[in-house]
Design an enzyme around this catalytic site. Structure first.
Site, PDB file in Angstrom:
ATOM      1  N   ASP A 119      34.776  35.281  29.343  1.00  0.00           N
ATOM      2  CA  ASP A 119      34.857  36.726  29.615  1.00  0.00           C
ATOM      3  C   ASP A 119      36.305  37.105  29.949  1.00  0.00           C
ATOM      4  OD1 ASP A 119      35.058  35.677  32.166  1.00  0.00           O
ATOM      5  OD2 ASP A 119      33.566  37.018  33.061  1.00  0.00           O
ATOM      6  N   SER A 120      37.202  36.099  29.904  1.00  0.00           N
ATOM      7  CA  SER A 120      38.641  36.383  29.952  1.00  0.00           C
ATOM      8  C   SER A 120      39.044  37.248  28.767  1.00  0.00           C
ATOM      9  CB  SER A 120      39.447  35.077  29.947  1.00  0.00           C
ATOM     10  OG  SER A 120      39.043  34.243  28.883  1.00  0.00           O
ATOM     11  N   ASP A 144      30.328  32.900  27.726  1.00  0.00           N
ATOM     12  CA  ASP A 144      30.385  33.267  29.139  1.00  0.00           C
ATOM     13  C   ASP A 144      29.484  34.465  29.398  1.00  0.00           C
ATOM     14  OD1 ASP A 144      31.524  32.583  31.514  1.00  0.00           O
ATOM     15  OD2 ASP A 144      33.518  33.362  31.042  1.00  0.00           O
ATOM     16  N   LYS A 152      27.674  29.998  30.048  1.00  0.00           N
ATOM     17  CA  LYS A 152      28.332  29.643  31.311  1.00  0.00           C
ATOM     18  C   LYS A 152      28.138  30.796  32.277  1.00  0.00           C
ATOM     19  CE  LYS A 152      33.004  29.804  31.960  1.00  0.00           C
ATOM     20  NZ  LYS A 152      33.124  30.757  33.086  1.00  0.00           N
ATOM     21  N   GLU A 171      28.997  32.073  36.568  1.00  0.00           N
ATOM     22  CA  GLU A 171      29.744  31.789  37.796  1.00  0.00           C
ATOM     23  C   GLU A 171      28.809  31.710  39.007  1.00  0.00           C
ATOM     24  OE1 GLU A 171      32.985  34.566  38.385  1.00  0.00           O
ATOM     25  OE2 GLU A 171      33.790  34.216  36.368  1.00  0.00           O
ATOM     26  N   GLU A 179      37.485  26.125  38.947  1.00  0.00           N
ATOM     27  CA  GLU A 179      38.662  26.980  38.766  1.00  0.00           C
ATOM     28  C   GLU A 179      39.369  27.227  40.102  1.00  0.00           C
ATOM     29  OE1 GLU A 179      38.032  30.689  36.667  1.00  0.00           O
ATOM     30  OE2 GLU A 179      40.119  31.297  36.965  1.00  0.00           O
TER      31      GLU A 179
HETATM   32  O1  KIV Z   1      36.636  33.441  31.045  1.00  0.00           O
HETATM   33  C1  KIV Z   1      37.230  32.364  30.919  1.00  0.00           C
HETATM   34  O2  KIV Z   1      38.078  32.180  30.037  1.00  0.00           O
HETATM   35  C2  KIV Z   1      36.896  31.310  31.861  1.00  0.00           C
HETATM   36  C3  KIV Z   1      37.794  30.107  31.882  1.00  0.00           C
HETATM   37  C4  KIV Z   1      39.087  30.438  32.486  1.00  0.00           C
HETATM   38  C5  KIV Z   1      37.137  28.966  32.525  1.00  0.00           C
HETATM   39  O3  KIV Z   1      35.973  31.425  32.584  1.00  0.00           O
END
Ligand code: KIV
Length: 265
Positions: free
Chosen positions: A41-42, A80, A110, A112, A178
């Protein structure tokens, strides 16, 4: 690459994970042998230009995950789950996770959080949705905790170890650590049987992940302490664009090579 292969690699080889958000990047990552491709989600900051990851939606993530899947058909693609796509209720979280597998072709999701996510993760894995955990600095909780390095004291490290144990028990196949001290990340890595993948967590995790735009040096205005630039692509990128603009304006492009002619009257 499969989630069971990733699990079996703990302690045998370091895992290299990178983010990707589009077809062409995914194609390059797969060809280069990236172990796991994360549609992070980056993308909120790296692709959409948002100030943080919070505005990212499930539909945006599905759109980008689908593009990555097409570029990297053989890879383990992890999607994510964005902010508020799994926090309001178990049912909504499970449905959204299922969409990543059904609509976007992801192999896993993924999300959090630590112990507080274990019931949700158990339900997802029970339904055949592989889950990667994510502990330490949690960008989706920026309004609660800021971007603060975790694991600075023994008690914070113990909290991380407890969270990691809860995630492992809930059935994650790997977890991102992280923004922690190296000592805390090592303690967590030594305490669990699943691979840990670090970002800003020092040298002793089972693998590493970087955000693609950061490691390629695409944005001269951002550089994070945890990042290493393996290239400075901003320069050749902007030079190519300037050269094109110059040639269009001077009439040099298109030239004879880029031009078709009639073959008969
Ligand atoms: O969103 C993302 O790219 C991430 C990584 C930095 C682990 O969660």
């Amino acid at each position: 690459m499969t989630v069971s292969k990733i699990l079996s690699l703990k302690g045998k080889t370091k895992l290299a994970m990178l983010t990707a958000y589009d077809f062409l990047s995914a194609k390059i990552l797969e060809k280069a042998g990236t172990d796991i491709i994360l549609v992070g989600d980056s993308l909120g900051t790296a692709i959409m230009g948002y100030p943080n990851t919070l505005p990212v939606t499930v539909d945006q993530m599905i759109y980008h995950t689908y593009a990555v899947r097409r570029g990297a058909p053989q890879s383990l693609v992890v999607a994510d789950m964005p902010f508020m796509s799994y926090g309001a209720s178990m049912e909504e979280g499970i449905r959204n996770a299922g969409r990543f597998l059904k609509e976007a072709g992801a192999n896993a999701v993924k999300l959090e959080g630590g112990e507080e996510r274990s019931e949700l993760i158990r339900a997802m894995t029970g339904l055949g949705i592989p889950v990667m955990g994510h502990i330490g600095l949690l960008p989706q909780s920026v309004n609660r905790s800021g971007y603060r390095i975790a694991g600075k004291t023994d008690s914070e490290t113990k909290e991380l170890i407890d969270d990691a144990a809860a995630l492992e028990k809930a059935g994650v196949f790997a977890m991102v650590i992280e923004g922690t001290t190296e000592e805390a990340a090592k303690a967590v890595t030594d305490s669990v049987g699943v691979p840990t993948i670090g970002i800003g967590a020092g040298r002793f995790t089972d693998g590493q992940v970087l955000v693609l735009a950061d490691m390629l040096g695409l944005d001269p205005d951002t550089n994070f302490k945890h990042n290493k630039r393996y290239a400075d692509l901003y320069l050749p990128f902007s030079e190519a664009v300037s050269a094109y603009i110059g040639e269009v304006k001077s009439g040099k492009f298109p030239g004879e090579d880029q031009t078709a002619h009639q073959t008969s009257k």
